[in-house]
Design a protein around this motif. Sequence first.
Motif, PDB file in Angstrom:
ATOM      1  N   ALA A  65       0.828  -1.209   0.000  1.00 32.47           N
ATOM      2  CA  ALA A  65       0.000   0.000   0.000  1.00 32.47           C
ATOM      3  C   ALA A  65       0.862   1.259   0.000  1.00 32.47           C
ATOM      4  CB  ALA A  65      -0.925   0.002   1.217  1.00 32.47           C
ATOM      5  N   GLY A  66       1.951   1.230   0.781  1.00 33.63           N
ATOM      6  CA  GLY A  66       2.835   2.384   0.839  1.00 33.63           C
ATOM      7  C   GLY A  66       3.518   2.663  -0.484  1.00 33.63           C
ATOM      8  N   THR A  67       3.888   1.599  -1.196  1.00 33.22           N
ATOM      9  CA  THR A  67       4.542   1.760  -2.492  1.00 33.22           C
ATOM     10  C   THR A  67       3.572   2.333  -3.522  1.00 33.22           C
ATOM     11  OG1 THR A  67       6.017  -0.101  -2.025  1.00 33.22           O
ATOM     12  CG2 THR A  67       5.797   0.569  -4.330  1.00 33.22           C
ATOM     13  N   ILE A  68       2.341   1.856  -3.502  1.00 34.64           N
ATOM     14  CA  ILE A  68       1.335   2.374  -4.430  1.00 34.64           C
ATOM     15  C   ILE A  68       1.106   3.869  -4.171  1.00 34.64           C
ATOM     16  CG2 ILE A  68      -1.102   2.254  -5.095  1.00 34.64           C
ATOM     17  CD1 ILE A  68      -0.941  -0.769  -4.317  1.00 34.64           C
ATOM     18  N   PHE A  69       1.013   4.237  -2.898  1.00 40.39           N
ATOM     19  CA  PHE A  69       0.789   5.646  -2.575  1.00 40.39           C
ATOM     20  C   PHE A  69       1.978   6.503  -2.979  1.00 40.39           C
ATOM     21  CE2 PHE A  69       0.393   9.385   0.191  1.00 40.39           C
ATOM     22  CZ  PHE A  69      -0.922   9.732  -0.080  1.00 40.39           C
ATOM     23  N   ALA A  70       3.187   5.899  -3.005  1.00 43.96           N
ATOM     24  CA  ALA A  70       4.398   6.642  -3.385  1.00 43.96           C
ATOM     25  C   ALA A  70       4.343   7.124  -4.829  1.00 43.96           C
ATOM     26  CB  ALA A  70       5.636   5.773  -3.187  1.00 43.96           C
ATOM     27  N   ALA A  71       3.443   6.537  -5.631  1.00 43.89           N
ATOM     28  CA  ALA A  71       3.324   6.956  -7.028  1.00 43.89           C
ATOM     29  C   ALA A  71       2.849   8.397  -7.141  1.00 43.89           C
ATOM     30  CB  ALA A  71       2.363   6.038  -7.785  1.00 43.89           C
ATOM     31  N   GLY A  72       2.247   8.907  -6.058  1.00 43.28           N
ATOM     32  CA  GLY A  72       1.820  10.302  -6.077  1.00 43.28           C
ATOM     33  C   GLY A  72       0.595  10.504  -6.953  1.00 43.28           C
ATOM     34  N   GLY A  73       0.436  11.716  -7.440  1.00 40.34           N
ATOM     35  CA  GLY A  73      -0.705  12.038  -8.274  1.00 40.34           C
ATOM     36  C   GLY A  73      -1.973  12.299  -7.493  1.00 40.34           C
TER      37      GLY A  73
ATOM     38  N   VAL B  15      -7.955   2.547  -1.044  1.00 36.98           N
ATOM     39  CA  VAL B  15      -8.367   1.145  -1.127  1.00 36.98           C
ATOM     40  C   VAL B  15      -7.760   0.507  -2.374  1.00 36.98           C
ATOM     41  CG1 VAL B  15     -10.327  -0.444  -1.210  1.00 36.98           C
ATOM     42  CG2 VAL B  15     -10.536   1.730   0.037  1.00 36.98           C
ATOM     43  N   ASP B  16      -6.848  -0.426  -2.150  1.00 39.78           N
ATOM     44  CA  ASP B  16      -6.220  -1.146  -3.261  1.00 39.78           C
ATOM     45  C   ASP B  16      -6.709  -2.590  -3.230  1.00 39.78           C
ATOM     46  OD1 ASP B  16      -4.280  -1.661  -5.420  1.00 39.78           O
ATOM     47  OD2 ASP B  16      -3.279  -2.868  -3.901  1.00 39.78           O
ATOM     48  N   VAL B  17      -7.455  -2.972  -4.255  1.00 37.48           N
ATOM     49  CA  VAL B  17      -8.013  -4.323  -4.339  1.00 37.48           C
ATOM     50  C   VAL B  17      -7.171  -5.144  -5.303  1.00 37.48           C
ATOM     51  CG1 VAL B  17     -10.031  -5.717  -4.940  1.00 37.48           C
ATOM     52  CG2 VAL B  17     -10.327  -3.491  -3.813  1.00 37.48           C
ATOM     53  N   GLY B  18      -6.488  -6.134  -4.784  1.00 36.59           N
ATOM     54  CA  GLY B  18      -5.672  -7.016  -5.602  1.00 36.59           C
ATOM     55  C   GLY B  18      -6.314  -8.374  -5.770  1.00 36.59           C
ATOM     56  N   GLY B  19      -5.557  -9.301  -6.317  1.00 32.99           N
ATOM     57  CA  GLY B  19      -6.096 -10.638  -6.539  1.00 32.99           C
ATOM     58  C   GLY B  19      -6.235 -11.450  -5.269  1.00 32.99           C
TER      59      GLY B  19
ATOM     60  N   PRO C 253      -7.056   7.501  -9.446  1.00 32.85           N
ATOM     61  CA  PRO C 253      -5.886   8.138 -10.081  1.00 32.85           C
ATOM     62  C   PRO C 253      -5.203   7.259 -11.118  1.00 32.85           C
ATOM     63  CG  PRO C 253      -5.338   7.382  -7.880  1.00 32.85           C
ATOM     64  CD  PRO C 253      -6.819   7.184  -8.040  1.00 32.85           C
ATOM     65  N   ARG C 254      -5.624   5.982 -11.211  1.00 34.40           N
ATOM     66  CA  ARG C 254      -5.055   5.022 -12.166  1.00 34.40           C
ATOM     67  C   ARG C 254      -3.553   4.835 -11.963  1.00 34.40           C
ATOM     68  NH1 ARG C 254      -8.221   6.074 -17.936  1.00 34.40           N
ATOM     69  NH2 ARG C 254     -10.328   5.951 -17.084  1.00 34.40           N
ATOM     70  N   MET C 255      -3.156   4.730 -10.733  1.00 33.11           N
ATOM     71  CA  MET C 255      -1.783   4.421 -10.368  1.00 33.11           C
ATOM     72  C   MET C 255      -1.769   3.056  -9.695  1.00 33.11           C
ATOM     73  SD  MET C 255       0.358   6.877 -11.142  1.00 33.11           S
ATOM     74  CE  MET C 255       0.414   8.629 -11.541  1.00 33.11           C
ATOM     75  N   GLY C 256      -0.700   2.295  -9.898  1.00 33.17           N
ATOM     76  CA  GLY C 256      -0.608   0.981  -9.299  1.00 33.17           C
ATOM     77  C   GLY C 256       0.741   0.738  -8.658  1.00 33.17           C
ATOM     78  N   LEU C 257       0.954  -0.503  -8.251  1.00 36.39           N
ATOM     79  CA  LEU C 257       2.199  -0.869  -7.583  1.00 36.39           C
ATOM     80  C   LEU C 257       3.408  -0.582  -8.454  1.00 36.39           C
ATOM     81  CD1 LEU C 257       3.560  -2.197  -5.113  1.00 36.39           C
ATOM     82  CD2 LEU C 257       3.241  -4.412  -6.253  1.00 36.39           C
ATOM     83  N   ALA C 258       3.321  -0.911  -9.737  1.00 34.54           N
ATOM     84  CA  ALA C 258       4.464  -0.683 -10.639  1.00 34.54           C
ATOM     85  C   ALA C 258       4.799   0.798 -10.745  1.00 34.54           C
ATOM     86  CB  ALA C 258       4.164  -1.258 -12.020  1.00 34.54           C
ATOM     87  N   ASP C 259       3.776   1.657 -10.787  1.00 31.29           N
ATOM     88  CA  ASP C 259       4.024   3.106 -10.828  1.00 31.29           C
ATOM     89  C   ASP C 259       4.758   3.556  -9.574  1.00 31.29           C
ATOM     90  OD1 ASP C 259       2.296   4.039 -13.286  1.00 31.29           O
ATOM     91  OD2 ASP C 259       0.996   2.736 -12.123  1.00 31.29           O
ATOM     92  N   GLY C 260       4.328   3.026  -8.424  1.00 29.83           N
ATOM     93  CA  GLY C 260       4.972   3.383  -7.170  1.00 29.83           C
ATOM     94  C   GLY C 260       6.424   2.960  -7.124  1.00 29.83           C
ATOM     95  N   ILE C 261       6.727   1.786  -7.671  1.00 33.76           N
ATOM     96  CA  ILE C 261       8.112   1.314  -7.716  1.00 33.76           C
ATOM     97  C   ILE C 261       8.974   2.271  -8.523  1.00 33.76           C
ATOM     98  CG2 ILE C 261       9.621  -0.512  -8.595  1.00 33.76           C
ATOM     99  CD1 ILE C 261       7.357  -2.512  -7.976  1.00 33.76           C
TER     100      ILE C 261
END
Length: 299
Positions: free
Chosen positions: A120-128, A142-146, A279-287
Amino acid sequence: MNRETFGAIDIGSNAIRLLIDYVEAYEDGRTEYKKAAFVRVPIRLGDDVFLRGRISNGKAEALCDAMQGFSALSRAFAVKDYRAYATSAMREAENGSEVVSLIRNRSGISVEIISGEAEAGTIFAAGGLRETLDPAKTYLYVDVGGGSTEIVVYARRRKVDACSFRLGTVRIFSRAEEPAEWERFGRWLEQIDEKWHPSGIIGSGGNINKVHKMLEKKSRECIRAKELTSLYARLRDMSVEERMEQLYLNQSRAEVIVPALKIFTEVLRICRIDTVCVPRMGLADGIIHQLYRQYNPFA
């Protein structure tokens, strides 16, 4: 202008993703993240893990094949650095560490299995989100994954609480979730509502991104609660085949979009929230954002 290329790999319970971004820094202080390549492979590790507790040989082989391809693409794009994170399915697989070793031996890619809170912290790091968050209000990210759902509570633009739940789209579709987890989910949200009175949801994940597009929302336009619940009711009454034929969804998305909407509608209902911003940001964006800041700490 200075340009650097970074890569991110997200090994999720439903799909694995490679994102390669060009990060361009300008003399006036602007930084732009431009997508150079994006690949998604729906391997569905959760199908194995949530029912049998381990990743099968077949899915491990498919994962290694995909990671070898990701490695070749990263070299072709001259990626400066990358990170590969694995989430819920790999966290729970009894042979998760073995599969991580196999990936490293086959592809040279080092995978880190991260916690739900780190995810969750990494996803939020994507900003926006700074334009989205009203500093006077409280929001649920709220991040809903598999395999899991991560919820972070933000008040006055800072994190004040967070929790991870073993409720995810593949897990629910496979009927592998536990009733006790739904109860824990509900109790925690009730406590959060009583203490923080959240006024909006920041939605993350491939399914809510898809819903945002299906509802033909503009870039920063939020989804209203009644729009989302209406869509949920409509899709829930359709078969997977009907969703594929009438809404042009691929099979993987057609299967998991309803469980995702179930989770979002429950959060909306329990916390009496009326909007979901996407915001259409995900884990990869945060990385990618984390990597850029690592190399450019004063940017």
